[in-house]
Design a protein around this motif. Structure first.
Motif, short mmCIF file in Angstrom:
data_model
loop_
_atom_site.label_atom_id
_atom_site.label_comp_id
_atom_site.label_asym_id
_atom_site.label_seq_id
_atom_site.Cartn_x
_atom_site.Cartn_y
_atom_site.Cartn_z
N TYR A 157 14.38 -0.38 -56.14
CA TYR A 157 13.43 0.14 -57.13
C TYR A 157 13.09 1.60 -56.84
CZ TYR A 157 8.87 0.92 -59.33
OH TYR A 157 7.82 1.45 -60.03
N VAL A 158 12.76 1.90 -55.59
CA VAL A 158 12.41 3.27 -55.20
C VAL A 158 13.61 4.19 -55.39
CG1 VAL A 158 11.71 4.73 -53.27
CG2 VAL A 158 10.57 2.54 -53.64
N THR A 159 14.79 3.73 -55.02
CA THR A 159 16.01 4.55 -55.15
C THR A 159 16.26 4.93 -56.60
OG1 THR A 159 17.00 3.52 -53.20
CG2 THR A 159 18.50 4.60 -54.74
N GLU A 160 16.16 3.95 -57.50
CA GLU A 160 16.39 4.22 -58.92
C GLU A 160 15.43 5.27 -59.45
OE1 GLU A 160 16.28 0.62 -61.21
OE2 GLU A 160 17.86 -0.31 -60.03
N ARG A 161 14.17 5.12 -59.08
CA ARG A 161 13.16 6.07 -59.55
C ARG A 161 13.38 7.47 -58.97
NH1 ARG A 161 8.06 3.77 -61.00
NH2 ARG A 161 7.59 5.91 -61.59
N LEU A 162 13.71 7.51 -57.69
CA LEU A 162 13.91 8.82 -57.04
C LEU A 162 15.13 9.55 -57.58
CD1 LEU A 162 13.01 8.12 -53.32
CD2 LEU A 162 11.67 9.36 -55.02
N LEU A 163 16.17 8.80 -57.91
CA LEU A 163 17.37 9.44 -58.45
C LEU A 163 17.10 10.05 -59.83
CD1 LEU A 163 20.17 6.98 -57.28
CD2 LEU A 163 19.63 9.25 -56.38
N LYS A 164 16.12 9.51 -60.54
CA LYS A 164 15.73 10.10 -61.82
C LYS A 164 14.83 11.32 -61.59
CE LYS A 164 16.02 5.89 -64.53
NZ LYS A 164 15.26 4.87 -65.26
N LEU A 165 13.88 11.17 -60.65
CA LEU A 165 12.91 12.24 -60.40
C LEU A 165 13.51 13.39 -59.60
CD1 LEU A 165 9.85 10.04 -59.41
CD2 LEU A 165 10.15 11.31 -61.54
N PRO A 192 12.92 14.59 -56.43
CA PRO A 192 12.03 15.56 -55.79
C PRO A 192 12.82 16.38 -54.78
CG PRO A 192 11.54 13.33 -55.05
CD PRO A 192 12.55 13.22 -56.12
N ALA A 193 12.57 17.68 -54.74
CA ALA A 193 13.37 18.59 -53.94
C ALA A 193 12.85 18.76 -52.51
CB ALA A 193 13.45 19.95 -54.61
N LYS A 194 11.56 18.53 -52.30
CA LYS A 194 10.99 18.73 -50.97
C LYS A 194 10.38 17.43 -50.45
CE LYS A 194 10.08 23.60 -51.52
NZ LYS A 194 9.09 24.67 -51.38
N ARG A 195 10.21 17.38 -49.14
CA ARG A 195 9.68 16.18 -48.50
C ARG A 195 8.30 15.81 -49.02
NH1 ARG A 195 7.14 13.71 -44.28
NH2 ARG A 195 8.41 12.22 -43.13
N THR A 196 7.44 16.81 -49.20
CA THR A 196 6.09 16.51 -49.70
C THR A 196 6.14 15.93 -51.12
OG1 THR A 196 5.85 18.81 -50.39
CG2 THR A 196 4.91 18.22 -48.27
N SER A 197 7.03 16.46 -51.95
CA SER A 197 7.20 15.92 -53.30
C SER A 197 7.74 14.50 -53.25
CB SER A 197 8.15 16.79 -54.11
OG SER A 197 7.66 18.09 -54.22
N GLY A 243 4.37 7.54 -53.40
CA GLY A 243 2.98 7.08 -53.50
C GLY A 243 2.59 6.80 -54.94
N ALA A 244 3.03 7.65 -55.86
CA ALA A 244 2.71 7.48 -57.28
C ALA A 244 3.34 6.22 -57.86
CB ALA A 244 3.15 8.70 -58.06
N MET A 245 4.47 5.81 -57.32
CA MET A 245 5.14 4.61 -57.83
C MET A 245 4.29 3.36 -57.66
SD MET A 245 9.00 5.07 -56.47
CE MET A 245 9.82 6.65 -56.59
N PHE A 246 3.39 3.39 -56.69
CA PHE A 246 2.62 2.19 -56.37
C PHE A 246 1.12 2.36 -56.64
CE2 PHE A 246 6.42 2.25 -53.76
CZ PHE A 246 6.98 1.04 -54.12
N GLU A 266 16.45 17.76 -44.68
CA GLU A 266 16.86 18.83 -43.79
C GLU A 266 15.68 19.34 -42.98
OE1 GLU A 266 18.73 21.76 -46.24
OE2 GLU A 266 20.02 20.27 -47.19
N GLN A 267 15.95 20.19 -42.01
CA GLN A 267 14.91 20.77 -41.15
C GLN A 267 13.83 21.50 -41.94
OE1 GLN A 267 14.60 21.37 -37.59
NE2 GLN A 267 15.97 19.66 -37.17
N ASN A 268 14.23 22.18 -43.00
CA ASN A 268 13.27 22.96 -43.80
C ASN A 268 12.51 22.11 -44.82
OD1 ASN A 268 15.26 22.48 -45.68
ND2 ASN A 268 15.70 24.63 -46.09
N GLY A 269 12.74 20.79 -44.82
CA GLY A 269 12.01 19.89 -45.71
C GLY A 269 12.72 19.62 -47.02
N ARG A 270 13.88 20.20 -47.23
CA ARG A 270 14.64 19.96 -48.46
C ARG A 270 15.23 18.55 -48.46
NH1 ARG A 270 13.76 22.94 -52.66
NH2 ARG A 270 13.80 25.16 -52.27
N VAL A 271 15.18 17.91 -49.62
CA VAL A 271 15.73 16.56 -49.77
C VAL A 271 17.03 16.66 -50.54
CG1 VAL A 271 15.31 14.27 -50.72
CG2 VAL A 271 13.40 15.60 -49.80
N THR A 272 18.07 16.00 -50.03
CA THR A 272 19.34 15.91 -50.75
C THR A 272 19.66 14.45 -50.99
OG1 THR A 272 20.55 16.01 -48.65
CG2 THR A 272 20.27 18.08 -49.85
N TYR A 273 20.39 14.21 -52.05
CA TYR A 273 20.71 12.83 -52.46
C TYR A 273 22.19 12.55 -52.35
CZ TYR A 273 16.01 13.13 -54.19
OH TYR A 273 14.65 13.28 -54.25
#
Length: 112
Positions: free
Chosen positions: A54-62, A64-69, A75-78, A105-112
């Motif tokens: 469930y989380v994977t499906e939602r994240l692949l649509k959204l 988010p580019a950074k760890r905080t996002s 958190g918003a999903m629930f 990554e070290q700089n907080g960037r999220v890759t899929y």
């Protein structure tokens, strides 16, 4: 301020603000209920494949580019199920990294 006073003030709001207020009040009520009855709270199991899917499906649509996002998105999903703890969010992120769904990554960037 009591219920009647709040109701009178709420009547002056526009429809969008009324909806936002209703959503906020529901969140406050759920949080208060969770604090009063903590034993009844459902802890999320990050090992649950359905939850991770469930989380994977939602994240692949959204995407988010950074760890905080990413953390905010999870958190918003629930938020309407009574919220989720920071530790549960971290466990979900760890599981997503373990399954190589995401990489942070070290700089907080999220890759899929």
């Amino acid at each position: 301020m009591g219920y009647d006073e709040i109701a009178k003030v709420a009547e002056t709001l526009g429809y969008r603000d009324k909806l936002r207020l209703a959503q906020l009040l529901i969140q406050f009520a759920r949080k208060e209920e969770e604090e009063q009855k903590p034993a009844e709270r459902n802890n999320l199991n990050a090992q649950n494949p359905e939850l991770i899917e469930y989380v994977t499906e939602r994240l692949l649509k959204l995407k988010p580019a950074k760890r905080t996002s990413l953390l905010n998105s999870i958190g918003a999903m629930f938020q309407f199920q009574g919220g989720v703890s920071e530790s549960d969010i971290e466990n979900i992120v760890t599981e997503l990294q373990r399954k190589r769904t995401i990489s942070i990554e070290q700089n907080g960037r999220v890759t899929y």
